[in-house]
Design a protein around this motif. Sequence first.
Motif, PDB file in Angstrom:
ATOM      1  N   UNK A  46       0.791  -1.545  -0.490  1.00  0.00           N
ATOM      2  CA  UNK A  46      -0.209   0.107  -0.311  1.00  0.00           C
ATOM      3  C   UNK A  46       0.476   1.235   0.012  1.00  0.00           C
ATOM      4  N   UNK A  47       1.726   1.050  -1.144  1.00  0.00           N
ATOM      5  CA  UNK A  47       2.670   2.146  -0.870  1.00  0.00           C
ATOM      6  C   UNK A  47       2.132   3.487  -2.362  1.00  0.00           C
ATOM      7  N   UNK A  48       0.915   3.378  -2.902  1.00  0.00           N
ATOM      8  CA  UNK A  48       0.961   3.795  -4.031  1.00  0.00           C
ATOM      9  C   UNK A  48       1.224   5.929  -3.821  1.00  0.00           C
ATOM     10  N   UNK A  49       0.596   5.782  -2.462  1.00  0.00           N
ATOM     11  CA  UNK A  49       0.961   7.329  -2.283  1.00  0.00           C
ATOM     12  C   UNK A  49       2.531   7.845  -1.878  1.00  0.00           C
ATOM     13  N   UNK A  50       3.520   6.841  -1.274  1.00  0.00           N
ATOM     14  CA  UNK A  50       4.317   6.960  -1.558  1.00  0.00           C
ATOM     15  C   UNK A  50       5.162   7.590  -3.252  1.00  0.00           C
ATOM     16  N   UNK A  51       5.117   6.022  -3.430  1.00  0.00           N
ATOM     17  CA  UNK A  51       5.308   6.218  -4.954  1.00  0.00           C
ATOM     18  C   UNK A  51       4.585   7.721  -5.490  1.00  0.00           C
ATOM     19  N   UNK A  52       3.566   7.917  -5.299  1.00  0.00           N
ATOM     20  CA  UNK A  52       3.068   9.406  -6.478  1.00  0.00           C
ATOM     21  C   UNK A  52       3.702  10.465  -6.111  1.00  0.00           C
ATOM     22  N   UNK A  53       3.755  10.376  -4.020  1.00  0.00           N
ATOM     23  CA  UNK A  53       4.357  11.698  -3.475  1.00  0.00           C
ATOM     24  C   UNK A  53       5.891  11.571  -5.002  1.00  0.00           C
ATOM     25  N   UNK A  54       6.714  10.264  -4.496  1.00  0.00           N
ATOM     26  CA  UNK A  54       8.392  11.143  -5.310  1.00  0.00           C
ATOM     27  C   UNK A  54       8.511  10.547  -6.754  1.00  0.00           C
ATOM     28  N   UNK A  55       7.311  10.853  -7.791  1.00  0.00           N
ATOM     29  CA  UNK A  55       6.897  11.213  -8.946  1.00  0.00           C
ATOM     30  C   UNK A  55       6.876  12.779  -9.338  1.00  0.00           C
ATOM     31  N   UNK A  56       6.529  13.433  -7.919  1.00  0.00           N
ATOM     32  CA  UNK A  56       6.931  15.019  -8.056  1.00  0.00           C
ATOM     33  C   UNK A  56       8.587  15.269  -8.040  1.00  0.00           C
TER      34      UNK A  56
END
Length: 183
Positions: A46-56
Amino acid sequence: MAGEVLIVAEHLEGRIAPSTLELIAAGRDLADASGGRARIVVLGHDVKELATHLAGYTLDVLQADHPSLAEYTGDAYVQAVRGIVDSMHPRIVLVAHTAQGYDFAPALAGAMDLPLLANCLAVRAEGDRLVALRRILNEKVQAEVEIRSERPIVVTLRPGATAPASPGRGTMSVTAVPVSIDP
């Protein structure tokens, strides 16, 4: 393999470790110097939010999501990253030299029979060589170490050695990568 850098993100309790932002800055520099690109992998559950943050931070994110990765364990992380390294063939696998990193990086290097440069203060690409600055002999001597390899090189970078990356303009892609982990 020309110039590709795979950064292994470190996180705890839903927060990206500050050392990960330093790895992003160093990984971008290495990729730029060797004509490749840097990508970061986020391991967990459940690390989708972390992954999206790093895409920034304007680099492509690989999201390796599996229940066995919910908490750090060296064996599970090695199995997950091994599959990514086998498919991506990066020139460098960049890991923070933290308690987690100095457990994980040698295990990955050993499992895949890869060269390892640990506890680096700085690292740069010079043609087909990777040059690392390290302190040795109980921190009394600073040495530059060169390595050439056709295989990926696992590198741990000491936290605080590089200025952290700042978020970029826009975001890059987040790609889910399949993970196979033996119990």
